[in-house]
Write a protein that holds these residues in place. Structure first.
Motif: not given
Length: 210
Positions: A5-9, A48-51, A74-76
């Motif tokens: 998750f941190e990598g995607y973020e 960005a949508e894919a991430l 994720l909502r933010e």
């Protein structure tokens, strides 16, 4: 927190910052340069949508204590992405009224997507509970099969022991028969010896008298 998750973020934050800069620069461009910049922004929004989808799936696969915080974050990010989309609409639309109308439509779609995301989340939780129940049923069935196999093995052992006991009983019965026959033979021999004794005694008596 999940390293995935941190990598995607981290990737999303880099793309979001880049898109913000491109939107600012595209607002002052015209003609082909603006079209090229808008195309780059659209491609970045797709990435960005894919991430965000990847982060959503990763967050929902974690423990509830960790998942709640990640879904709030994720909502933010989803709200940030919607703002970028609205900015892209404003830049790529020449008519301000049309841009405002499309922005309102985009806001309505965002609300619909949020509701769908909540429903999807509940469905995922229900599916997860069903999967856990299925695993428990499979484990119970596996335990039942193992218990059944153990019971069959015990019954086979008991059957073998019963056969051994029956064989031993037959052997003992044969020994008893032999002992009985031996006793009869010994009794007959004893009677014969007694009779012989009486015969010899009678002969000796006759001889003495003679």
């Amino acid at each position: 927190m999940s390293e995935v998750f941190e990598g995607y973020e981290r990737q999303y934050c880099e793309i979001s910052a880049s898109l913000s800069r491109k939107c600012s620069s595209a607002a002052v461009l015209d003609g082909e340069q603006k079209k090229q910049k808008v195309s780059e922004i659209k491609s970045g929004i797709d990435d960005a949508e894919a991430l965000i989808r990847k982060m959503d799936l990763e967050a929902r696969s974690l423990q509830p204590s960790v998942k709640a915080g990640l879904l709030a974050k994720l909502r933010e990010y989803k709200s940030d992405l919607n703002n970028l989309k609205s900015e892209l609409k404003r830049i790529s639309t020449s008519n301000p009224n049309q841009a405002a109308r499309e922005e309102l439509l985009e806001s309505g779609m965002a609300d619909t997507l949020a509701v769908s995301a909540d429903q999807r989340g509940r469905l995922l939780m229900s599916t997860e509970r069903l999967n856990q129940s299925s695993e428990r049923i499979k484990e119970s069935r596996r335990t039942m099969l193992e218990t059944e196999e153990l019971g069959v093995s015990i019954l086979q052992d008991l059957h073998q022991q019963r056969q051994s006991l029956l064989h031993a009983h037959s052997t003992l019965h044969g020994v008893d028969d032999n002992i009985g026959k031996s006793r009869k033979i010994l009794a007959a021999m004893s009677k014969r010896m007694d009779r012989n004794k009486w015969i010899i005694g009678g002969i000796i008596t006759v001889l003495v008298l003679a």
